[in-house]
Write an enzyme that holds these catalytic residues in place. Sequence first.
Site, short mmCIF file in Angstrom:
data_model
loop_
_atom_site.label_atom_id
_atom_site.label_comp_id
_atom_site.label_asym_id
_atom_site.label_seq_id
_atom_site.Cartn_x
_atom_site.Cartn_y
_atom_site.Cartn_z
CB THR A 150 4.60 -7.55 52.69
OG1 THR A 150 3.33 -8.18 52.61
CG2 THR A 150 4.51 -6.24 51.92
CE LYS A 186 7.65 -4.20 55.30
NZ LYS A 186 6.74 -5.40 55.34
CB THR A 204 5.47 -4.30 58.88
OG1 THR A 204 6.29 -5.25 58.20
CG2 THR A 204 4.61 -3.54 57.89
CG ASN A 229 5.96 -15.31 61.11
OD1 ASN A 229 5.36 -14.37 60.62
ND2 ASN A 229 7.25 -15.51 60.96
CB SER A 283 -2.51 -10.62 68.97
OG SER A 283 -1.51 -11.58 68.88
CD GLU A 310 8.55 -11.94 60.17
OE1 GLU A 310 7.80 -10.96 60.10
OE2 GLU A 310 8.19 -13.10 59.99
#
Lengths: 436, 436
Positions: A209, A198, A172, A431, A436, A298
């Site tokens: 996730t 992932k 993702t 985050n 969007s 991230e």
Amino acid sequence: MVVNKGIRLLSTKAARFVPSGGVYPKGFVVGGIHCGVKKDGKSPDLAVLHNTFGQDANAAAVFTKNKFKAAPVQVLAATIKQKNGVGINSIIVNSGNANAVTGQKGMEDARAMAMVTDSVFGDHKDSTLVMSTGVIGNKLPIDNILSGIPKLELQVGDSHDHWLACANAICTTDTFPKLVSKSFEINGNTYTMAGVAKGAGMICPNMATLLGFFVTDAPVSAKALQQILSYATDRSFNSISVDGDMSTNDTIVAIANGAAGGDLIDNNSSCAESYFELQKEVTSFAQKLAQLVVRDGEGATKFITLKVKDALSYKDAKSIASSIANSSLFKTAMFGKDANWGRILCAIGYSDVSTAQSIIPDRTSVTFVPTDGLEPLPLLVDGEPESVDEARAAQILELEDLEIEIDLGTGGGQEAKFWTCDLSHEYVTINGDYRS
Amino acid sequence: MVVNKGIRLLSTKAARFVPSGGVYPKGFVVGGIHCGVKKDGKSPDLAVLHNTFGQDANAAAVFTKNKFKAAPVQVLAATIKQKNGVGINSIIVNSGNANAVTGQKGMEDARAMAMVTDSVFGDHKDSTLVMSTGVIGNKLPIDNILSGIPKLELQVGDSHDHWLACANAICTTDTFPKLVSKSFEINGNTYTMAGVAKGAGMICPNMATLLGFFVTDAPVSAKALQQILSYATDRSFNSISVDGDMSTNDTIVAIANGAAGGDLIDNNSSCAESYFELQKEVTSFAQKLAQLVVRDGEGATKFITLKVKDALSYKDAKSIASSIANSSLFKTAMFGKDANWGRILCAIGYSDVSTAQSIIPDRTSVTFVPTDGLEPLPLLVDGEPESVDEARAAQILELEDLEIEIDLGTGGGQEAKFWTCDLSHEYVTINGDYRS
């Protein structure tokens, strides 16, 4: 400051952490395509793994303890339970939509994904495990997925490129696909293991996730595979996160098809040796895969290994490591290259340990173990702050890979390792605008 | 993006949240000066409160459960215990240095601060409570503090400006001083209550240093005061943080000197009514003070009220609220003005609740309660996602004050409120470079 708003391009990390080749287990094909879940119209979003050995494979799974389990997790758990892990031959995964909090329709969609995979790959009923990852609360574009499965079937294979396509299709916000493979020997037989994962949101592990699966051509009973997977996951995927704090979709699956021959590895006394050898191989493999998830945390700029030594129990050691790994103040200090050991100590002090003797302030030591191979730098020794060489500390903190060792000095001798990353501006950017 | 690297100037928030006047309890003087802990040579860093009523006051305290308790916390706890909360007349506080993890010298320094305060204010032995806040692991510049106490004694008074000076002198990275005062009536007597607090790091509550104290001229027994303080703190300062997850220095103190007369408020049946009235007054007062700490959360752009309704128990309700409030993904979504209720649900799902019936996915509802006074906006009703008016959601998320209501639908009827802020770029900037 330039921020990369919501979009994460393939970074230079890809070059360092994505293998250019691999060794892959016999009797498995994999693949990945774009089927129409991701809105850009091109990113791969449907992956499959299928056992072609001709004999049923055994499977094991661990998954989120979150009360709001996504539909695919519920369906996967029911399948594993109903089949006792026997006769599981395929995994179908979509990315871009988590199929979580989607009510009865979500359950039907997850079941349909599994059924169509069974049928397209010509397999018996209930032989497919289903996974989804992505945004929560939106219904799956199920027609795109179901019509994508036959197209995907035309694309599968067992080459390195096929494995890479599979690893890519489960991503993702990941900036690179996570693929690991290796060969190992048990009882003179050579086996192979390969897997994909992932993550990306692991910097805040509670809600990331995390999906992953790995397969081997070793012959392993379903029961032994489940035990080994649970042990390995505790020390890998659950050591980059807080136990029990997984997201609505987190799932790790292991499949063994026995295609490479040899004696069955079971969890009884007659094969104790091969069982523990396999446990060791699976654990180190799972750690490698889990570490890639941290590497791609991230916004991460640092890869941090926490080692907690001489605890009263493994559980204490892990709880303390996890407490540090999840502290925003610790993580921002690492981002800021600040040798703020006070925040480490503080996180040790509020960790959830079992007894009053688990943490003894005046026996606690904290040390930077530099990954440039030079001398360790003690920050705190037996509860007393060292006068730290700040120049050397700054040098160590410039490195991408950091290792921090906490010695609890309890005499208990137990230890745990935990892997985490820092908390950066880019994490907030990613985050703050994920949907969007 | 312009970031304010490490330096936090008085914001426009100050104008909105700092009172221009107040009502202050009888028989107390306060003050604040610069004594030489903070390195800029001018910011106030030493505060005092002293009971001048002529009769001993009663005190109560709650403090951090962190295993690494700072020296002042250990000394304060010992004093309260030894005196059973009776005959405590002063509080001395330094900011800029937490006197935490400072070994035996730190304990001596903390004791010296209390002793010198006793002596300078002409009080009996062990009548002072000591607090420190700031960087961990550095020895106090104790000479500056001890010689500052007599200078501070010359500056004390009971005016609004004195209270403001006191509130200012306990700040660290706070952008505005936190001062609250009010009058209330019990049994026809009018009493007054005033207090100060400091926080700022509460966006990551596990490791913030939270200090606060408030005093009243009502007559309250030490035992009743302790019970009321514990009750009120649970619902205020511990409802902006995780229970038990306080820093090495967190401390809240309450002192009552009885200077306004009236019957003693005790915790026995004969004064049950006045006890519960006072409990209500203290709780709402403590909530106001605690909310100011959230308003000033490091880098905060949003003030978020979480209300969890119809839980099986208060503990469950609070645990769920706390789980949401501490989720980095929820907080970054609020910063990004993203109506990402999936993250709220996820945090509910992994919260630490007492029974399997505490969370029932298909009875759980999540609603935005807009603070502009318009209609509530349901996001999830009985576990089913609503088709949300995104334009209206965006409007609500533009507001500085957000309120989110979670209805668990368990039939248990218990509820809890929790206050938190968002997680912004500025938080990372502030905490990535705190020590320098």
